[in-house]
Design a protein around this motif. Structure first.
Motif, PDB file in Angstrom:
ATOM      1  N   LEU A 195       0.675  -1.132   0.234  1.00  0.00           N
ATOM      2  CA  LEU A 195       0.004   0.050   0.005  1.00  0.00           C
ATOM      3  C   LEU A 195       0.796   1.205   0.025  1.00  0.00           C
ATOM      4  CD1 LEU A 195      -3.075   0.952   0.221  1.00  0.00           C
ATOM      5  CD2 LEU A 195      -2.617   1.236   2.579  1.00  0.00           C
ATOM      6  N   GLY A 196       2.046   1.199   0.912  1.00  0.00           N
ATOM      7  CA  GLY A 196       2.946   2.402   0.709  1.00  0.00           C
ATOM      8  C   GLY A 196       3.460   2.572  -0.659  1.00  0.00           C
ATOM      9  N   HIS A 197       3.930   1.674  -1.284  1.00  0.00           N
ATOM     10  CA  HIS A 197       4.274   1.645  -2.727  1.00  0.00           C
ATOM     11  C   HIS A 197       3.322   2.139  -3.590  1.00  0.00           C
ATOM     12  CE1 HIS A 197       7.964  -0.361  -2.051  1.00  0.00           C
ATOM     13  NE2 HIS A 197       7.368  -1.526  -1.677  1.00  0.00           N
ATOM     14  N   LEU A 198       2.137   1.626  -3.613  1.00  0.00           N
ATOM     15  CA  LEU A 198       0.850   2.270  -4.436  1.00  0.00           C
ATOM     16  C   LEU A 198       0.684   3.871  -3.983  1.00  0.00           C
ATOM     17  CD1 LEU A 198      -1.693  -0.755  -4.053  1.00  0.00           C
ATOM     18  CD2 LEU A 198      -0.278   0.004  -6.314  1.00  0.00           C
ATOM     19  N   ALA A 199       0.832   4.206  -2.710  1.00  0.00           N
ATOM     20  CA  ALA A 199       0.413   5.607  -2.383  1.00  0.00           C
ATOM     21  C   ALA A 199       1.450   6.317  -3.353  1.00  0.00           C
ATOM     22  CB  ALA A 199       0.540   5.713  -0.874  1.00  0.00           C
ATOM     23  N   LYS A 200       2.649   6.008  -2.947  1.00  0.00           N
ATOM     24  CA  LYS A 200       3.848   6.744  -3.812  1.00  0.00           C
ATOM     25  C   LYS A 200       3.728   6.839  -5.232  1.00  0.00           C
ATOM     26  CE  LYS A 200       8.702   7.637  -3.232  1.00  0.00           C
ATOM     27  NZ  LYS A 200       8.805   8.126  -4.560  1.00  0.00           N
ATOM     28  N   SER A 201       3.317   5.579  -5.735  1.00  0.00           N
ATOM     29  CA  SER A 201       3.064   5.695  -7.135  1.00  0.00           C
ATOM     30  C   SER A 201       2.186   6.675  -7.702  1.00  0.00           C
ATOM     31  CB  SER A 201       3.141   4.083  -7.716  1.00  0.00           C
ATOM     32  OG  SER A 201       2.788   3.998  -9.153  1.00  0.00           O
ATOM     33  N   TYR A 202       0.970   6.399  -6.845  1.00  0.00           N
ATOM     34  CA  TYR A 202      -0.126   7.236  -7.516  1.00  0.00           C
ATOM     35  C   TYR A 202       0.030   8.808  -7.542  1.00  0.00           C
ATOM     36  CZ  TYR A 202      -3.036   3.074  -7.808  1.00  0.00           C
ATOM     37  OH  TYR A 202      -3.504   1.868  -8.029  1.00  0.00           O
ATOM     38  N   VAL A 203       0.821   9.081  -6.250  1.00  0.00           N
ATOM     39  CA  VAL A 203       0.917  10.643  -6.128  1.00  0.00           C
ATOM     40  C   VAL A 203       1.881  11.074  -6.858  1.00  0.00           C
ATOM     41  CG1 VAL A 203       1.763  12.101  -4.446  1.00  0.00           C
ATOM     42  CG2 VAL A 203       0.160  10.451  -3.678  1.00  0.00           C
ATOM     43  N   ASP A 204       3.019  10.379  -7.044  1.00  0.00           N
ATOM     44  CA  ASP A 204       4.028  10.719  -8.103  1.00  0.00           C
ATOM     45  C   ASP A 204       3.499  10.945  -9.468  1.00  0.00           C
ATOM     46  OD1 ASP A 204       6.084  10.698  -5.874  1.00  0.00           O
ATOM     47  OD2 ASP A 204       7.043   8.755  -6.482  1.00  0.00           O
ATOM     48  N   THR A 205       2.765  10.201  -9.908  1.00  0.00           N
ATOM     49  CA  THR A 205       2.226  10.085 -11.158  1.00  0.00           C
ATOM     50  C   THR A 205       1.265  11.428 -11.251  1.00  0.00           C
ATOM     51  OG1 THR A 205       2.058   7.901 -11.563  1.00  0.00           O
ATOM     52  CG2 THR A 205       0.747   9.097 -12.985  1.00  0.00           C
ATOM     53  N   ILE A 206       0.344  11.858 -10.320  1.00  0.00           N
ATOM     54  CA  ILE A 206      -0.379  13.042 -10.417  1.00  0.00           C
ATOM     55  C   ILE A 206       0.580  14.030 -10.328  1.00  0.00           C
ATOM     56  CG2 ILE A 206      -2.049  14.362  -9.164  1.00  0.00           C
ATOM     57  CD1 ILE A 206      -3.241  11.704  -8.067  1.00  0.00           C
ATOM     58  N   ALA A 207       1.386  14.114  -9.554  1.00  0.00           N
ATOM     59  CA  ALA A 207       2.565  15.444  -9.342  1.00  0.00           C
ATOM     60  C   ALA A 207       3.294  15.572 -10.840  1.00  0.00           C
ATOM     61  CB  ALA A 207       3.608  15.308  -8.262  1.00  0.00           C
ATOM     62  N   ARG A 208       3.320  14.416 -11.505  1.00  0.00           N
ATOM     63  CA  ARG A 208       4.063  14.630 -12.978  1.00  0.00           C
ATOM     64  C   ARG A 208       2.925  15.112 -13.829  1.00  0.00           C
ATOM     65  NH1 ARG A 208       5.960   9.596 -11.918  1.00  0.00           N
ATOM     66  NH2 ARG A 208       4.466   8.705 -13.737  1.00  0.00           N
ATOM     67  N   GLY A 209       1.671  15.260 -13.531  1.00  0.00           N
ATOM     68  CA  GLY A 209       0.852  15.839 -14.512  1.00  0.00           C
ATOM     69  C   GLY A 209      -0.021  14.751 -15.486  1.00  0.00           C
ATOM     70  N   ASP A 210       0.319  13.509 -14.761  1.00  0.00           N
ATOM     71  CA  ASP A 210      -0.253  12.254 -15.674  1.00  0.00           C
ATOM     72  C   ASP A 210      -1.339  11.795 -14.789  1.00  0.00           C
ATOM     73  OD1 ASP A 210       1.650  12.696 -17.478  1.00  0.00           O
ATOM     74  OD2 ASP A 210       3.194  11.262 -16.433  1.00  0.00           O
ATOM     75  N   VAL A 211      -2.109  10.850 -15.438  1.00  0.00           N
ATOM     76  CA  VAL A 211      -3.325   9.921 -14.842  1.00  0.00           C
ATOM     77  C   VAL A 211      -2.867   8.770 -14.425  1.00  0.00           C
ATOM     78  CG1 VAL A 211      -5.508   9.067 -15.503  1.00  0.00           C
ATOM     79  CG2 VAL A 211      -4.770  11.259 -16.590  1.00  0.00           C
TER      80      VAL A 211
END
Length: 534
Positions: free
Chosen positions: A297-313
């Protein structure tokens, strides 16, 4: 449960929201990394100042924890996390996620709200939507973010292999497989649970509010859109209606009140709500049916937030691949240790017995032989693992294949039954020990092969559900027209209730208002209903 979790006395911010910029809190991720057990993740969303945090504290079994706040100012920014041992599931963790209030006037950023809502869906296995008053048209329109989910979440990577035949529409239709269960908590409800004069249960109240109007005009389409999204994305829905817990003068200090000061009916519903969450919330899973641990879950949270921060979906498929790469690399770092130990022992034995190998020719041959033998063993191991896993999946999925042949899934709700059976197969497969190194690859291939079958069942289910809805509407209208024919607009049926009145939708509107009802029209409608039933 890891000791680091059991001493988590209070919540911690998992995803920080600073001036509209989202980032993961490393301290919170470190706590999740210490949880190797499967996690049940419950997230709450809703407008600010509607009492979300109170429910989460009750789930945690605490009076204090998530900030309640006694003013109109929102207390929760970002997404806060509280990880605890699950109260009734041994060997599982309960992770509670309290999100910042949607529609905060101080923030004024609707786009930011939409990302918070999307992250709550991506990370949770049960989503609680908290609202106040009644489930009217305004309350449903406040859930506008659900209509934007296809723009903010993708199932498959756009650059991925499309040879499987899953286009974007097909992928979006698969949301239902990965989305959480949906619970609507209605707070400070002051009305009677009645529809057309009849007592109803909370779930019936919710389904009535989500009923669709007939028509193709713009007003009707706008009315139906959020309802269609909720119905399609969250087929598993529950509703809990909470009366006002205390008198208005006491509401500002709700967390300090003793239970004896609260309304008994409010306490009863709160207990029922908590029991439902504990007993029915599933372990969080990701694409492929993989059960998620706290670490994952920690990996997923970081992956999703990093993606949003890059401007991606955020993409479910990419997040799982990223998580798998991290986990596999960590596991791979430990695997060569055994091989190096054997290599060292073999070399040591050779050196103790060899002589006149001054040029190291025989030692070199030994090293090559060891490497070849190791490669052969790896190949044999992979082949054995693949054969075993394919056989196991074939045996576990045999009952599903039989149900397919018998047409078991060819009925309204069949897709949900199919998904439940498929998840059961995956869970049974993962519970089997000694599956070998190819287990996950074989499972992923198996699920890809099943995707065509899954999509066909989904499409058939949608058609059947739509047909069933039309039949219901036609029968309902025929009954109303029949009543009008026999006794006018206010005829009374055999049960003593008014059967000739209008069936009002949320907000006092009539979703099936079609004008004057004559005898000839009644005959036509009755014929249509009879034809639809055949």
């Amino acid at each position: 449960m890891a000791s680091r979790v059991t001493v988590m006395e209070s919540p911690l911010c998992l995803i920080e929201n600073t001036d509209g910029n989202l980032c993961v809190n490393p301290e919170a991720v470190d706590i999740l990394m210490g949880i190797n057990q499967p996690v049940v993740v419950v997230a709450v969303v809703g407008l600010y100042r509607t009492g979300k945090s109170y429910l989460m504290n009750k789930l945690a079994g605490k009076k204090h924890g998530f900030a309640l706040g006694a003013t109109v100012q929102s207390k929760t920014k970002g997404i806060w996390m509280w990880a605890l041992p699950h109260p009734i599931r041994a060997g599982h963790a309960l992770v509670l996620l309290d999100t910042e209030g949607l529609g905060d006037v101080e923030k004024g950023d609707q786009k930011n709200d939409a990302w918070i809502f999307s992250l709550a869906i991506l990370l949770s296995s049960t989503l609680v939507y908290n609202s106040r008053g009644t489930i009217d048209n305004q309350a449903i329109e406040n859930l506008q973010y659900v209509t934007e989910l296809t723009e903010r979440i993708k199932v498959k990577s756009p650059s991925g292999d499309s040879s499987s035949g899953d286009d974007d529409d097909g992928a979006d239709a698969q949301f239902v497989q990965f989305f959480p269960k949906f619970v609507w908590a209605v707070r400070d409800f002051t009305l009677e649970l009645k529809i057309d004069g009849r007592d109803v249960k909370e779930d019936q109240y919710l389904e009535h509010a989500l009923s669709l109007k007939r028509g193709k005009d713009r007003k009707t389409t706008d009315y139906n859109l959020p309802r269609e999204c909720i119905r399609n994305y969250f087929p598993s829905r529950r509703c809990f209606v909470f009366m006002t817990p205390a008198s208005p003068e006491h509401m500002s200090r709700l967390e300090s009140l003793n239970e004896g000061d609260l309304c008994p009916s409010f306490l009863t519903v709160t207990t029922n709500f908590c029991n439902y969450i504990f007993e029915n919330s599933s372990v969080k899973t990701v694409k492929g049916g993989l059960a998620v641990t706290g670490r994952m879950l920690g990996h997923l949270a970081k992956s999703y937030v990093d993606t949003i921060a890059r401007g991606d979906v955020p993409c479910l498929e990419n997040a799982v691949l990223t998580m798998a790469k991290i986990e596999n690399e960590a596991a791979g770092e430990r695997c060569p240790e055994g091989h190096r130990l054997c290599d060292t022992l073999a070399t040591k034995t050779f050196m103790s017995r060899s002589f006149k190998d001054d040029g190291g020719e025989h030692l070199k041959d030994l090293a090559e032989a060891i490497a070849k033998h190791h490669a052969d063993l790896l190949c044999q191991n992979e082949e054995a693992s693949e054969a075993l896993c394919r056989k196991l999946l074939s045996e576990l999925s045999a009952p599903m294949a039989k149900k397919m042949q018998e047409g078991f899934y060819a009925k309204p709700g069949g897709y949900e039954l199919y998904c439940a059976d498929n998840d059961s197969v995956v869970a049974q497969f993962r519970s089997k020990p000694n599956r070998g190194v190819r287990a996950e690859e074989v499972l992923e291939q198996f699920l890809k092969e099943k995707s065509v079958e899954s999509n066909s069942i989904l499409q058939a289910d949608n058609k059947l559900s739509e047909q069933e809805r039309k039949i219901h509407e036609q029968n309902q209208k025929a009954a109303l027209l029949g009543a009008a024919k026999t006794g006018g607009g206010g005829a009374t049926g055999g049960d003593g209730e008014d059967t000739g009145g209008r069936a009002e939708g949320p907000g006092g509107e009539d979703p099936h208002d079609e004008g004057e009802d004559g005898e000839e029209e009644w005959k036509v409608q009755q014929a249509e209903a009879d034809k639809a039933m055949q």
